[in-house]
Design a protein around this motif. Structure first.
Motif, short mmCIF file in Angstrom:
data_model
loop_
_atom_site.label_atom_id
_atom_site.label_comp_id
_atom_site.label_asym_id
_atom_site.label_seq_id
_atom_site.Cartn_x
_atom_site.Cartn_y
_atom_site.Cartn_z
N UNK A 10 0.83 -1.21 0.00
CA UNK A 10 0.00 0.00 0.00
C UNK A 10 0.86 1.26 0.00
N UNK A 11 1.95 1.25 0.76
CA UNK A 11 2.83 2.42 0.81
C UNK A 11 3.55 2.63 -0.52
N UNK A 12 4.13 1.56 -1.06
CA UNK A 12 4.85 1.67 -2.34
C UNK A 12 3.89 2.09 -3.45
N UNK A 13 2.68 1.52 -3.46
CA UNK A 13 1.70 1.88 -4.47
C UNK A 13 1.29 3.35 -4.36
N UNK A 14 1.14 3.85 -3.12
CA UNK A 14 0.78 5.26 -2.94
C UNK A 14 1.89 6.18 -3.45
N UNK A 15 3.15 5.79 -3.23
CA UNK A 15 4.27 6.59 -3.73
C UNK A 15 4.22 6.70 -5.24
N UNK A 16 3.94 5.59 -5.92
CA UNK A 16 3.96 5.60 -7.39
C UNK A 16 2.65 6.07 -8.00
N UNK A 17 1.55 5.79 -7.33
CA UNK A 17 0.24 6.16 -7.87
C UNK A 17 -0.12 7.61 -7.58
N UNK A 18 0.22 8.07 -6.36
CA UNK A 18 -0.25 9.37 -5.90
C UNK A 18 0.87 10.39 -5.69
N UNK A 19 2.11 10.02 -6.04
CA UNK A 19 3.26 10.88 -5.75
C UNK A 19 3.37 11.17 -4.27
N UNK A 24 5.41 9.90 5.02
CA UNK A 24 4.13 10.46 5.43
C UNK A 24 3.01 9.42 5.38
N UNK A 25 3.00 8.55 4.34
CA UNK A 25 1.89 7.61 4.20
C UNK A 25 2.09 6.34 5.01
N UNK A 26 3.34 5.89 5.18
CA UNK A 26 3.55 4.60 5.85
C UNK A 26 3.07 4.60 7.30
N UNK A 30 0.41 1.84 8.74
CA UNK A 30 0.72 0.94 9.86
C UNK A 30 -0.34 1.05 10.95
N UNK A 31 -0.79 2.27 11.22
CA UNK A 31 -1.83 2.44 12.24
C UNK A 31 -3.14 1.78 11.78
N UNK A 44 8.21 -1.65 7.24
CA UNK A 44 9.04 -0.48 6.98
C UNK A 44 10.26 -0.85 6.15
N UNK A 45 10.89 -1.97 6.50
CA UNK A 45 12.06 -2.42 5.74
C UNK A 45 11.69 -2.72 4.29
N UNK A 46 10.57 -3.39 4.07
CA UNK A 46 10.15 -3.71 2.71
C UNK A 46 9.85 -2.43 1.92
N UNK A 47 9.20 -1.47 2.56
CA UNK A 47 8.83 -0.22 1.86
C UNK A 47 10.07 0.56 1.45
#
Length: 450
Positions: A10-19, A24-26, A30-31, A44-47
């Motif tokens: 979800x974090x990696x996709x948000x970086x590439x999909x939404x800039x 900020x998003x991770x 996680x919460x 966090x390590x994977x992201x």
């Protein structure tokens, strides 16, 4: 669904999909997923690992898939990136990395599980070094191309780093390696409000190597610390602390009560300068053009002798509260490419382009000229940028000094930094480096107006 891997996706996709920015998003993801402890650390390590190694991972996936990675459906592509990172850079067993990624692809990219399984099994057939040997240009014939693929940086950034390091490819390699290592969190113990040794004991960290205010945090969420919550400390890279302190250390002729931070958002350097000003009976004016960042500066400097102005720093002389020849010390921490903090914001290396430089360097020159107008004769201006790119450092400073039409002298910045710091160069400017100093790659030039 494996929740840590899904959170990373979800974090990696948000970086590439939404800039979006991962930092900020991770935390929000996680919460939402209720992840803590080892699960949060794994996500966090994977992201961050996937984002740091993205260029190399994409080259490997292109080869393994037999098609350009950009032609793969974006959700499947991001899942494959995370799977390839596990295979090549973690201790996750290959069968677990493949099966969990196939499960992830099943959830986000219907009908692509067979394709994902085949690609990942091809990736698993070689280790990271073997893939680099297979895909990277030869070091002897194309050193920039080789380093770019081997250490996952765009070629133009590798070239800029090499030029700033005098063409030393060995040192360039060490810098690229350091950019791909997760950096420690640095805290700034605000002078007069916290002692760094006591703060280190309080948070389970260690005093910094160079900055008199730095504390290295061993782990955990810095936002949860009482010292950060009550304003005794803030999160700030040690290099940023050093350059702000250098401005406060430089000698000025005459009065020393009016300080200016011309590009203050989000407020880290203003927080440190404001605390130093409070100890010395001075006041800081912090200028920030973006309204939301000006609010952050206000929050960061609460209780300190700081006045925040939400205006354009280039309006010196036109803005009543920014008169010319008024300030004793001026910080120009100019907007830049951020190439010096790629270890903290790995996605930035893939977003920045050489075409960004002309507009940024023009803004940098205009802000530095405004800073030189704002400082009184005998006062000092520190030009700071979190980039080692020569056009953002030496070229900007020399051009702005020339275009200002003012009498300007360079002050040797090396004595303004702690004694014993290695690798500060020949002066008068200083370039800090992750691989030399453990800091972001901060540049500082100090100028005195005649």
């Amino acid at each position: 669904m494996d929740r840590p891997r899904y959170a990373a996706y979800e974090a990696v996709a948000a970086v590439h999909r939404d800039d979006a920015y991962a930092n900020l998003v991770l935390p929000a993801i996680l919460r939402e997923e209720g992840l803590t402890g080892r699960d949060a650390a794994f996500a966090t390590e994977l992201t961050y690992g996937t984002l740091r190694h993205l260029g190399t991972l994409d080259a490997i996936l292109t080869s393994a898939a037999g098609r350009d990675v950009q032609r793969i459906d974006p959700p499947v592509r991001d899942a494959l990136r995370i799977g390839a990172y596990q295979l090549l850079h973690t201790r996750v067993p290959a069968h677990a990395a493949v099966s969990s990624t196939v499960d992830l692809v099943r959830a986000v990219g219907q009908g692509a599980t067979g394709f994902a399984n085949a690609v990942l099994r091809e990736v698993a057939g070689r280790d990271a070094d073997e893939w680099v040997s297979r895909l990277a240009p030869l070091m002897e014939t194309d050193p920039i191309g080789h380093l770019a693929l081997a250490y996952s940086h765009p070629q133009w950034i590798v070239r800029a780093f090499s030029e700033a390091l005098g063409g030393d490819l060995g040192e360039t390699t060490r810098l690229l390696i350091e950019d791909n290592v997760r950096p420690p969190v640095h805290l700034c113990a605000r002078p007069g409000l916290a002692d760094p040794v006591e703060l280190a004991d309080e948070v389970g960290g260690a005093p910094g190597a160079f900055s008199p205010y730095a504390v290295y945090l061993g782990g955990g969420a810095p936002g949860d610390l009482a010292a950060v919550a009550d304003g005794r400390a803030h999160v700030q890279d040690e290099g940023s602390q050093l350059v702000a302190d250098a401005l406060a250390t430089a000698s000025v002729d005459g009065a020393d009560g009016r300080w200016l931070d011309l590009c203050a958002g989000p407020g880290g350097k203003s927080g440190l300068l404001g605390a130093l000003a409070a100890q010395r009976g001075a006041r800081l004016t912090a200028v920030e053009v973006a309204e939301h960042r000006a609010r952050l500066v206000t929050q960061a400097t609460q209780g300190l002798p700081v006045t925040v102005l939400n205006t354009d720093g280039r309006l010196v002389g036109a803005e009543p509260k920014l008169p010319e020849e008024h300030f004793d010390r001026v910080l120009v921490d100019a907007p830049c490419t951020g190439l010096g903090s790629l270890r903290r914001r790995p996605e930035s290396r893939w977003r920045r382009q050489p075409s960004d430089l002309p507009a940024l360097t023009r803004l940098q020159r205009e802000l530095l000229v405004a800073g030189l107008r704002a400082v009184r004769p005998g006062g000092v201006v520190a030009y700071v940028t979190c980039s080692p790119h020569t056009v953002e450092t030496h070229v900007t400073v020399t051009e702005a000094a020339r275009r200002s039409g003012m009498s300007v002298d360079f002050v040797d910045a090396r004595p303004l930094l702690p004694a014993g710091m290695p690798g500060l160069g020949d002066g008068p400017t200083v370039q800090l480096w992750p691989h030399r100093h453990g800091t972001d790659a901060m540049f500082i030039a100090v100028l005195r107006r005649g």
